[in-house]
Write an enzyme that holds these catalytic residues in place. Structure first.
Site, mmCIF file in Angstrom:
data_model
loop_
_atom_site.group_PDB
_atom_site.id
_atom_site.type_symbol
_atom_site.label_atom_id
_atom_site.label_comp_id
_atom_site.label_asym_id
_atom_site.label_seq_id
_atom_site.Cartn_x
_atom_site.Cartn_y
_atom_site.Cartn_z
ATOM 1 C CE1 TYR A 194 -3.423 2.801 0.602
ATOM 2 C CE2 TYR A 194 -2.162 3.317 2.576
ATOM 3 C CZ TYR A 194 -3.140 3.645 1.657
ATOM 4 O OH TYR A 194 -3.826 4.814 1.786
ATOM 5 C CD GLU A 254 -8.605 7.654 4.769
ATOM 6 O OE1 GLU A 254 -8.515 7.580 6.011
ATOM 7 O OE2 GLU A 254 -7.633 7.490 4.015
ATOM 8 C CD1 TRP A 260 -3.865 2.551 5.867
ATOM 9 C CD2 TRP A 260 -6.010 3.160 5.836
ATOM 10 N NE1 TRP A 260 -4.315 2.464 4.564
ATOM 11 C CE2 TRP A 260 -5.613 2.834 4.515
ATOM 12 C CE3 TRP A 260 -7.321 3.567 6.063
ATOM 13 C CZ2 TRP A 260 -6.484 2.907 3.431
ATOM 14 C CZ3 TRP A 260 -8.199 3.636 4.978
ATOM 15 C CH2 TRP A 260 -7.770 3.311 3.680
#
Length: 199
Positions: free
Chosen positions: A21, A43, A51
């Protein structure tokens, strides 16, 4: 022997999906509405969590939310809400699920008003990524004047789970800010790639 690559201080090198990522997506400017809706939804799901928790569930989210098609998500009814809340592959928080549906509806309204969601979003940075000088973890801001303005505007338009901290994380993810650290190999790559686009 493989050359040691320098990366941002928040990256855990033992987590391959985290590395991928960081190396491929994080901080790369996104102007595609479909991907912007995906990041906005993820989000919002992240609120109060890490995250990485959301990143690991991303594939499940894509299946559960019709591959983040805002027109489909905007039409979800109570039966689909119930199905989502029964889905162990996503974060089963009713407020977050309802926010995703609401935000899909608001997303379509913004597209209608501005021609694209990307046009709307990138206005907050005058169309160009802001490049920060990040050296240590403590240098990363949680918010910025731009994320404050974005949060206020989104909330006025009826979006949910769009506080300034969430908006700043969104800006980092979609490349509105380049917060790769000064010694990270991706920092200059992204700056050079964006310059090469003639923007």
């Amino acid at each position: 022997m493989q050359k040691q690559v320098s990366r941002c201080p928040w990256v855990d090198p033992t987590k391959k999906d985290y590395l991928d990522y960081h190396d491929r997506e994080w901080g790369v400017p996104v102007h595609d509405d479909h991907r912007l809706f995906e990041f906005l939804t993820l989000e919002g799901a992240q609120a109060g969590l890490s995250w990485y928790t959301v990143l690991r569930k991303r594939g499940n989210y894509r299946l559960a939310f019709d591959h983040f098609d805002p027109e489909k998500v905007a039409r979800y009814d109570e039966s689909q809400v119930a199905a989502l809340l029964g889905n162990p592959g996503i974060i089963r928080n009713r407020l977050k699920v309802l926010a995703a549906i609401n935000n899909a509806q608001r997303f379509l309204e913004v597209q209608e008003a501005f021609g694209s969601f990307a046009t709307y979003m990138w206005r907050f940075v005058d169309g160009r990524p802001i490049v920060h000088e990040i050296r240590t973890l403590s240098d990363y801001p949680a918010t910025s004047p731009e994320s404050e303005a974005m949060s206020k505007d989104l909330r006025q338009r009826g979006f949910k789970f769009v506080g300034s901290t969430i908006c700043y994380a969104h800006m980092q993810a979609i490349g509105m800010v380049n917060d790769h650290s000064v010694d990270c190999f991706r920092r200059q790559e992204i700056i050079a790639a964006y310059a090469g686009m003639g923007s």
